[in-house]
Write an enzyme that holds these catalytic residues in place. Structure first.
Site, mmCIF file in Angstrom:
data_model
loop_
_atom_site.group_PDB
_atom_site.id
_atom_site.type_symbol
_atom_site.label_atom_id
_atom_site.label_comp_id
_atom_site.label_asym_id
_atom_site.label_seq_id
_atom_site.Cartn_x
_atom_site.Cartn_y
_atom_site.Cartn_z
ATOM 1 N N SER A 163 -0.485 7.526 6.562
ATOM 2 C CA SER A 163 -1.796 8.402 6.995
ATOM 3 C C SER A 163 -3.224 8.012 6.344
ATOM 4 O O SER A 163 -3.171 7.396 5.464
ATOM 5 C CB SER A 163 -1.398 9.712 6.863
ATOM 6 N N GLY A 164 -3.968 8.501 6.817
ATOM 7 C CA GLY A 164 -5.479 8.657 6.020
ATOM 8 C C GLY A 164 -6.010 7.355 5.460
ATOM 9 O O GLY A 164 -5.822 6.439 6.420
ATOM 10 N N TYR A 214 -4.584 18.303 -9.641
ATOM 11 C CA TYR A 214 -4.788 16.933 -8.612
ATOM 12 C C TYR A 214 -5.952 16.314 -9.251
ATOM 13 O O TYR A 214 -5.898 14.812 -9.685
ATOM 14 C CB TYR A 214 -5.286 17.532 -7.146
ATOM 15 N N ILE A 252 0.751 -1.221 -0.167
ATOM 16 C CA ILE A 252 -0.192 -0.135 0.043
ATOM 17 C C ILE A 252 0.743 1.183 0.083
ATOM 18 O O ILE A 252 1.949 1.455 1.057
ATOM 19 C CB ILE A 252 -0.874 0.058 1.368
ATOM 20 N N THR A 253 0.758 1.972 -0.795
ATOM 21 C CA THR A 253 1.575 3.395 -1.185
ATOM 22 C C THR A 253 0.764 4.228 -0.291
ATOM 23 O O THR A 253 -0.586 4.440 -0.077
ATOM 24 C CB THR A 253 1.765 3.803 -2.577
ATOM 25 N N GLY A 254 1.585 5.306 0.535
ATOM 26 C CA GLY A 254 1.097 6.187 1.160
ATOM 27 C C GLY A 254 0.259 5.666 2.573
ATOM 28 O O GLY A 254 -0.633 6.225 2.987
HETATM 29 P P1 NDP Z 1 -3.209 11.814 3.135
HETATM 30 O O1 NDP Z 1 -2.817 12.934 2.641
HETATM 31 O O2 NDP Z 1 -3.823 11.431 4.527
HETATM 32 O O3 NDP Z 1 -2.535 10.404 2.574
HETATM 33 C C1 NDP Z 1 -1.658 10.662 1.531
HETATM 34 C C2 NDP Z 1 -0.655 9.551 1.780
HETATM 35 O O4 NDP Z 1 0.301 9.893 0.446
HETATM 36 C C3 NDP Z 1 0.433 10.088 2.870
HETATM 37 O O5 NDP Z 1 0.699 8.813 3.390
HETATM 38 C C4 NDP Z 1 1.544 10.634 2.185
HETATM 39 O O6 NDP Z 1 2.770 10.527 3.055
HETATM 40 C C5 NDP Z 1 1.505 9.859 0.937
HETATM 41 N N1 NDP Z 1 2.411 10.511 -0.110
HETATM 42 C C6 NDP Z 1 2.442 11.980 -0.455
HETATM 43 N N2 NDP Z 1 3.275 12.220 -1.329
HETATM 44 C C7 NDP Z 1 4.091 10.953 -1.603
HETATM 45 C C8 NDP Z 1 5.100 10.635 -2.145
HETATM 46 N N3 NDP Z 1 6.081 11.747 -3.016
HETATM 47 N N4 NDP Z 1 5.768 9.528 -2.037
HETATM 48 C C9 NDP Z 1 5.124 8.567 -1.222
HETATM 49 N N5 NDP Z 1 3.958 8.816 -0.438
HETATM 50 C C10 NDP Z 1 3.565 10.122 -0.767
HETATM 51 O O7 NDP Z 1 -4.678 11.653 2.066
HETATM 52 P P2 NDP Z 1 -5.937 10.704 1.840
HETATM 53 O O8 NDP Z 1 -5.607 9.488 2.693
HETATM 54 O O9 NDP Z 1 -7.016 11.300 1.886
HETATM 55 O O10 NDP Z 1 -5.676 10.124 0.455
HETATM 56 C C11 NDP Z 1 -5.485 8.829 0.071
HETATM 57 C C12 NDP Z 1 -6.130 8.570 -1.553
HETATM 58 O O11 NDP Z 1 -7.345 8.847 -1.332
HETATM 59 C C13 NDP Z 1 -5.405 9.368 -2.398
HETATM 60 O O12 NDP Z 1 -5.251 8.619 -3.511
HETATM 61 C C14 NDP Z 1 -6.630 10.768 -2.664
HETATM 62 O O13 NDP Z 1 -6.774 11.081 -4.045
HETATM 63 C C15 NDP Z 1 -7.809 9.729 -2.337
HETATM 64 N N6 NDP Z 1 -9.104 10.282 -1.867
HETATM 65 C C16 NDP Z 1 -9.256 11.017 -0.653
HETATM 66 C C17 NDP Z 1 -10.372 11.547 -0.748
HETATM 67 C C18 NDP Z 1 -10.811 12.361 0.487
HETATM 68 O O14 NDP Z 1 -11.793 12.870 0.861
HETATM 69 N N7 NDP Z 1 -9.847 12.367 1.575
HETATM 70 C C19 NDP Z 1 -11.651 11.413 -1.304
HETATM 71 C C20 NDP Z 1 -11.327 10.474 -2.703
HETATM 72 C C21 NDP Z 1 -10.171 10.125 -2.840
HETATM 73 P P3 NDP Z 1 3.078 11.418 4.409
HETATM 74 O O15 NDP Z 1 2.349 10.770 5.314
HETATM 75 O O16 NDP Z 1 4.671 11.240 4.219
HETATM 76 O O17 NDP Z 1 2.749 12.927 3.724
#
Ligand code: NDP
Length: 315
Positions: free
Chosen positions: A12-13, A190, A7-9
């Site tokens: 968090s979240g 985005y 799982i990438t990222g």
């Molecule tokens: P978060 O910002 O909480 O999570 C994003 C994650 O991506 C973090 O773990 C962050 O790392 C990581 N990340 C960012 N840049 C990089 C990088 N260069 N290399 C590796 N990892 C990276 O957001 P969400 O959990 O909300 O988003 C997760 C997914 O859900 C995304 O694809 C988003 O488009 C999608 N989404 C979200 C919605 C929402 O309402 N929140 C709705 C629909 C879709 P770090 O912790 O180090 O910052």
């Protein structure tokens, strides 16, 4: 045996909530692919994940070298790779100027689409060689890129145009930083990147589903208004957005619920259909949703694939 999901990222979240949901079943080992090792490690501990249920491997999607190194490192773990989830994303709605990845691509499309595109192409052979009964490649999409929805019609709308900016390298040097060739707009970049994610999933399905048996899927997990995704938004927005989504649009989901939804797409035996964009109704039941015209345009998907292959050095 346990399944293994990358799982990438996952620091968090949604990514973290999904990692936790999968780990708690006792049936999954999660490879948390994160750019900040310490943050990921603290997040997993704070979420109460059993230390044997995950492995953290460094991945910075803003660097193609890091993606290639990640693939090498993950292979050295000698674990099968059964599911890959492209979840990480950056969102820069208030940025006045573009920022760039190590390879010189505009950041939102560079991380959300191009980094994941290379990763997914590289790991396809690993998925193919796994003996797991249901192998899946999941790319997280969004409603915001779908102009057939109310949310997708809030300006600036997603629009990839004829992909001229992407074909030019998306670097602001002799080409635009926007896929459609327009002026920089962080919120649009985005949304465009999310359209790329949904087009890529469908193109993978067309090219590789029959040959590999891998299920390719995307999803909109609901509006998770509390995640770090909105960290760069103005404070007033961050204050009002969660209650607005909760009480007005009623599209709000908690991180925990969204994590359960993505975990379903990873592991539920009934969600094996390939080429699907999953959504959930008010009763939290999954259904196959329709994509906008642009996000389901097969010619555009093919063109996007071909340009992306060149940009990440695969063609
Ligand atoms: P978060 O910002 O909480 O999570 C994003 C994650 O991506 C973090 O773990 C962050 O790392 C990581 N990340 C960012 N840049 C990089 C990088 N260069 N290399 C590796 N990892 C990276 O957001 P969400 O959990 O909300 O988003 C997760 C997914 O859900 C995304 O694809 C988003 O488009 C999608 N989404 C979200 C919605 C929402 O309402 N929140 C709705 C629909 C879709 P770090 O912790 O180090 O910052």
């Amino acid at each position: 045996r346990k399944g293994t999901a990358v799982i990438t990222g996952a620091s968090s979240g949604l990514g973290l909530a999904t990692a936790k949901a999968l780990a708690e079943t006792g049936k999954w080992h999660v490879i948390m692919a994160c750019r900040d090792f310490l943050k990921a490690s603290r997040a997993a501990k704070a979420a109460g994940m059993d230390k044997d249920s995950y492995t953290i491997v460094h991945l910075d999607l803003a660097s193609l070298d890091s993606v290639r190194q990640f693939v090498k490192n993950v292979r050295q773990l000698e674990m099968p790779i059964d599911v890959v989830v492209c979840n990480a994303a950056v969102y820069q709605p208030t940025a006045k100027e573009p920022s760039y990845t190590a390879d010189g691509f505009e950041m939102s499309v560079g991380v959300n689409h191009l980094g994941h595109f290379l990763l997914a192409c590289e790991l396809l052979s690993d998925l193919q060689s796994s003996d797991y009964p249901s192998k899946r490649l999941i790319i997280v999409g969004s409603i915001t890129g779908n102009t057939n929805t109310l949310a997708g019609n809030v300006p600036p709308k997603a629009n990839l145009g004829d992909l001229r900016g992407l074909a030019g390298g998306l670097n602001g040097v002799g080409s635009s930083v926007m896929i459609d060739g327009g002026e920089f707009d962080g919120a649009k970049a985005y949304k465009d990147s999310k359209v790329c994610n949904m087009l890529t999933m469908q193109e993978f399905h067309r090219r590789y589903h029959e040959e590999t048996g891998v299920t390719f899927a995307s999803l909109y997990p609901g509006c998770i208004a509390t995640t770090g995704l909105f960290r760069e938004h103005i404070p007033l927005f961050r204050l009002l957005f969660p209650p607005f989504q909760k009480y007005i649009t009623k599209g709000y989901v908690s991180e925990e619920e969204a994590g359960k939804r993505l975990a379903q797409v990873v592991s539920d035996p009934s969600l094996t259909k390939s080429g699907v964009y999953w959504s959930w109704n008010k009763n939290s039941a999954s259904f196959e949703n329709q994509l906008s015209e642009e996000a389901s345009d097969a010619d555009k998907a093919k063109k996007l694939w071909e340009i992306s292959e060149k940009l990440v050095g695969l063609a």
